[in-house]
Structures are given as C-alpha cells and as structure tokens.
Design a protein around this motif. Sequence first.
Motif, PDB file in Angstrom:
ATOM      1  N   GLY A   1       8.764   4.848  20.692  1.00 21.26           N
ATOM      2  CA  GLY A   1       9.118   3.652  20.089  1.00 21.26           C
ATOM      3  C   GLY A   1       9.876   2.993  21.268  1.00 21.26           C
ATOM      4  O   GLY A   1       9.604   1.681  21.576  1.00 21.26           O
ATOM      5  N   ARG A   2      10.768   3.771  21.918  1.00 16.77           N
ATOM      6  CA  ARG A   2      11.403   3.140  22.922  1.00 16.77           C
ATOM      7  C   ARG A   2      10.718   2.643  24.027  1.00 16.77           C
ATOM      8  O   ARG A   2      10.913   1.668  24.743  1.00 16.77           O
ATOM      9  N   ARG A   3       9.502   3.454  24.528  1.00 11.95           N
ATOM     10  CA  ARG A   3       8.820   3.162  25.417  1.00 11.95           C
ATOM     11  C   ARG A   3       7.736   2.064  25.201  1.00 11.95           C
ATOM     12  O   ARG A   3       7.541   1.211  26.052  1.00 11.95           O
ATOM     13  N   SER A   4       7.544   1.910  23.863  1.00 12.65           N
ATOM     14  CA  SER A   4       6.722   0.703  23.469  1.00 12.65           C
ATOM     15  C   SER A   4       7.404  -0.686  23.888  1.00 12.65           C
ATOM     16  O   SER A   4       6.740  -1.525  24.048  1.00 12.65           O
ATOM     17  N   ILE A   5       8.541  -0.574  23.384  1.00  9.60           N
ATOM     18  CA  ILE A   5       9.563  -1.700  23.328  1.00  9.60           C
ATOM     19  C   ILE A   5       9.685  -2.092  24.821  1.00  9.60           C
ATOM     20  O   ILE A   5       9.390  -3.106  25.230  1.00  9.60           O
ATOM     21  N   ARG A   6       9.935  -1.085  25.829  1.00  6.95           N
ATOM     22  CA  ARG A   6       9.777  -1.513  27.168  1.00  6.95           C
ATOM     23  C   ARG A   6       8.603  -2.028  27.732  1.00  6.95           C
ATOM     24  O   ARG A   6       8.607  -3.077  28.423  1.00  6.95           O
ATOM     25  N   VAL A   7       7.533  -1.255  27.276  1.00  6.30           N
ATOM     26  CA  VAL A   7       6.345  -1.750  27.814  1.00  6.30           C
ATOM     27  C   VAL A   7       5.856  -3.350  27.557  1.00  6.30           C
ATOM     28  O   VAL A   7       5.107  -3.944  28.146  1.00  6.30           O
ATOM     29  N   PHE A   8       5.683  -3.468  26.017  1.00  6.69           N
ATOM     30  CA  PHE A   8       5.525  -4.480  25.400  1.00  6.69           C
ATOM     31  C   PHE A   8       6.452  -5.943  25.439  1.00  6.69           C
ATOM     32  O   PHE A   8       5.847  -7.071  25.515  1.00  6.69           O
ATOM     33  N   ASP A   9       7.770  -5.479  25.516  1.00  5.03           N
ATOM     34  CA  ASP A   9       8.689  -6.550  25.312  1.00  5.03           C
ATOM     35  C   ASP A   9       9.423  -6.677  26.512  1.00  5.03           C
ATOM     36  O   ASP A   9      10.241  -7.836  26.669  1.00  5.03           O
ATOM     37  N   ARG A  10       9.252  -6.118  27.567  1.00  4.98           N
ATOM     38  CA  ARG A  10      10.192  -6.092  28.834  1.00  4.98           C
ATOM     39  C   ARG A  10       9.544  -6.166  30.073  1.00  4.98           C
ATOM     40  O   ARG A  10       8.396  -5.674  30.155  1.00  4.98           O
ATOM     41  N   THR A  11      10.076  -6.559  31.193  1.00  3.52           N
ATOM     42  CA  THR A  11       9.535  -6.291  32.434  1.00  3.52           C
ATOM     43  C   THR A  11       9.364  -4.837  32.779  1.00  3.52           C
ATOM     44  O   THR A  11      10.748  -4.096  32.532  1.00  3.52           O
ATOM     45  N   HIS A  12       8.531  -4.117  33.323  1.00  4.75           N
ATOM     46  CA  HIS A  12       8.417  -2.930  33.487  1.00  4.75           C
ATOM     47  C   HIS A  12       7.366  -2.534  34.739  1.00  4.75           C
ATOM     48  O   HIS A  12       6.884  -3.488  35.290  1.00  4.75           O
ATOM     49  N   SER A  13       7.173  -1.504  34.982  1.00  3.88           N
ATOM     50  CA  SER A  13       6.432  -0.910  36.198  1.00  3.88           C
ATOM     51  C   SER A  13       5.427  -0.175  35.817  1.00  3.88           C
ATOM     52  O   SER A  13       5.233   0.020  34.471  1.00  3.88           O
ATOM     53  N   VAL A  14       4.503   0.007  36.785  1.00  5.91           N
ATOM     54  CA  VAL A  14       3.225   0.952  36.536  1.00  5.91           C
ATOM     55  C   VAL A  14       3.629   2.108  35.874  1.00  5.91           C
ATOM     56  O   VAL A  14       2.979   2.915  34.894  1.00  5.91           O
ATOM     57  N   ALA A  15       4.746   2.786  36.563  1.00 11.05           N
ATOM     58  CA  ALA A  15       5.340   4.147  36.038  1.00 11.05           C
ATOM     59  C   ALA A  15       5.647   4.061  34.394  1.00 11.05           C
ATOM     60  O   ALA A  15       5.646   4.833  33.969  1.00 11.05           O
ATOM     61  N   ASP A  16       6.424   2.900  34.093  1.00 11.18           N
ATOM     62  CA  ASP A  16       6.588   2.808  33.126  1.00 11.18           C
ATOM     63  C   ASP A  16       5.328   2.932  31.689  1.00 11.18           C
ATOM     64  O   ASP A  16       5.551   3.323  30.732  1.00 11.18           O
ATOM     65  N   GLU A  17       4.296   2.308  32.143  1.00 20.29           N
ATOM     66  CA  GLU A  17       2.987   2.338  31.636  1.00 20.29           C
ATOM     67  C   GLU A  17       2.594   3.662  31.606  1.00 20.29           C
ATOM     68  O   GLU A  17       2.120   3.863  30.169  1.00 20.29           O
ATOM     69  N   LEU A  18       2.575   4.525  32.664  1.00 20.70           N
ATOM     70  CA  LEU A  18       1.922   5.712  32.598  1.00 20.70           C
ATOM     71  C   LEU A  18       2.721   6.507  31.652  1.00 20.70           C
ATOM     72  O   LEU A  18       2.138   7.340  30.956  1.00 20.70           O
ATOM     73  N   ALA A  19       4.263   6.320  31.577  1.00 22.69           N
ATOM     74  CA  ALA A  19       5.069   7.250  30.869  1.00 22.69           C
ATOM     75  C   ALA A  19       4.760   7.040  29.380  1.00 22.69           C
ATOM     76  O   ALA A  19       4.815   7.932  28.607  1.00 22.69           O
ATOM     77  N   TRP A  20       4.491   5.590  29.230  1.00 23.57           N
ATOM     78  CA  TRP A  20       4.198   5.072  27.731  1.00 23.57           C
ATOM     79  C   TRP A  20       2.826   5.915  27.296  1.00 23.57           C
ATOM     80  O   TRP A  20       2.844   6.310  26.272  1.00 23.57           O
ATOM     81  N   LEU A  21       1.872   5.780  28.147  1.00 24.71           N
ATOM     82  CA  LEU A  21       0.484   6.403  27.500  1.00 24.71           C
ATOM     83  C   LEU A  21       0.854   8.062  27.602  1.00 24.71           C
ATOM     84  O   LEU A  21       0.150   8.391  26.468  1.00 24.71           O
ATOM     85  N   ASP A  22       1.567   8.563  28.280  1.00 22.02           N
ATOM     86  CA  ASP A  22       2.032   9.898  28.011  1.00 22.02           C
ATOM     87  C   ASP A  22       2.590  10.410  26.745  1.00 22.02           C
ATOM     88  O   ASP A  22       2.386  11.167  25.924  1.00 22.02           O
ATOM     89  N   SER A  23       3.462   9.562  26.489  1.00 23.36           N
ATOM     90  CA  SER A  23       4.329   9.466  25.263  1.00 23.36           C
ATOM     91  C   SER A  23       3.550   9.175  23.969  1.00 23.36           C
ATOM     92  O   SER A  23       3.814   9.804  23.010  1.00 23.36           O
ATOM     93  N   GLU A  24       2.675   8.419  24.170  1.00 20.84           N
ATOM     94  CA  GLU A  24       1.760   8.060  23.135  1.00 20.84           C
ATOM     95  C   GLU A  24       0.780   9.073  22.775  1.00 20.84           C
ATOM     96  O   GLU A  24       0.511   9.414  21.339  1.00 20.84           O
ATOM     97  N   GLY A  25       0.223   9.950  23.548  1.00 26.77           N
ATOM     98  CA  GLY A  25      -0.589  11.124  23.613  1.00 26.77           C
ATOM     99  C   GLY A  25      -1.919  10.622  22.997  1.00 26.77           C
ATOM    100  O   GLY A  25      -2.206   9.217  23.075  1.00 26.77           O
ATOM    101  N   PRO A  26      -2.742  11.579  22.659  1.00 24.83           N
ATOM    102  CA  PRO A  26      -2.514  13.105  23.100  1.00 24.83           C
ATOM    103  C   PRO A  26      -2.538  13.345  24.652  1.00 24.83           C
ATOM    104  O   PRO A  26      -3.889  13.204  24.955  1.00 24.83           O
TER     105      PRO A  26
END
Length: 154
Positions: free
Chosen positions: A79-104
């Motif tokens: 949830g925290r990573r989703s807010i960062r990626v969808f609602d805030r300025t973020h990096s590619v590293a943030d997107e990859l971390a989101w993808l890993d946290s989403e799973g599987p």
Amino acid sequence: MKIAFIVQRYGAEILGGSEYHCRLIAERLAPRHQVEVLTTCAQDYITWKNEYPEGTDRIRGVTVRRFPVAHERNPDDFGRRSIRVFDRTHSVADELAWLDSEGPSSPQLVAYLEQQASAFDYVLLFSYRYYHAFHVARRIADRRPSDRAAVDAD
C-alpha cells in the motif's frame, strides 16, 4: 510446436480472469502442441502464499511447472509503495520495488525461463502488471523464434 505459457498462478480451481484465460488457451492447444505452463506455487492472489508443491504436474492434459514465490505480499508495504508510485514523483527503482512488493516474486521462474527460452517456439506472457511478466519480457526480449517455428510457418 512447443509453447510456454507464463502466468502468476494456475490450477483447475483458479477462476481469476487472466489465469482462467491462460488455462482455456493452454487446454485448447495441448492436444496438438507441446504446451507447458510456468507458474508459481501460489494459489491466493492476495497473499501469494506458496500452497502448491514446487515441481512439475499435469492438469487437464497440460504440463504445469511450479516455482516458489520468494516472499508473501505484505499489504501495508504494498500500500505504501502503491501510493508512492501512483501519486508521487518517484524513480524507476521505486517502480521495481513496487513490482516486487506486489508479487508474486519468483526469481527462480524467471531464471528458469531465461535459461530455457530457446527450447520453446513461443513464450506467451499473461498479466503485464506482475513481476514475472516484466522480468521475463526483459530477459528474453532479443530471443528469436526457433528455426523449427520458422519451418512450421512455411
């Protein structure tokens, strides 16, 4: 023709949209082609908990090869990573971390396909928004269809 289907979870009892779609196509093609589904050991799409045994199985005439999920989904972290990626300025590293946290997340599945991609005439990825689809597509993007596929097309 040898076809690999890559999907986040797979089973006769799984009725999710992309998973069900994948299963219907795999079952339809299996009588005439060598079909192999590469998937995770997860059954539940919320937790991604490993519930199926790792290894190879056969479901309704389709070979299914399961790989473990590296970690279950942590809903708070996701949830925290989703807010960062969808609602805030973020990096590619943030997107990859989101993808890993989403799973599987299943690095073993990705590594297996990276090593075995040339054994398949076609690799079909289901569900663009998941870990496996992103990482497999990047790892095998430059792979050419096998000579056998080219001959079959003639």
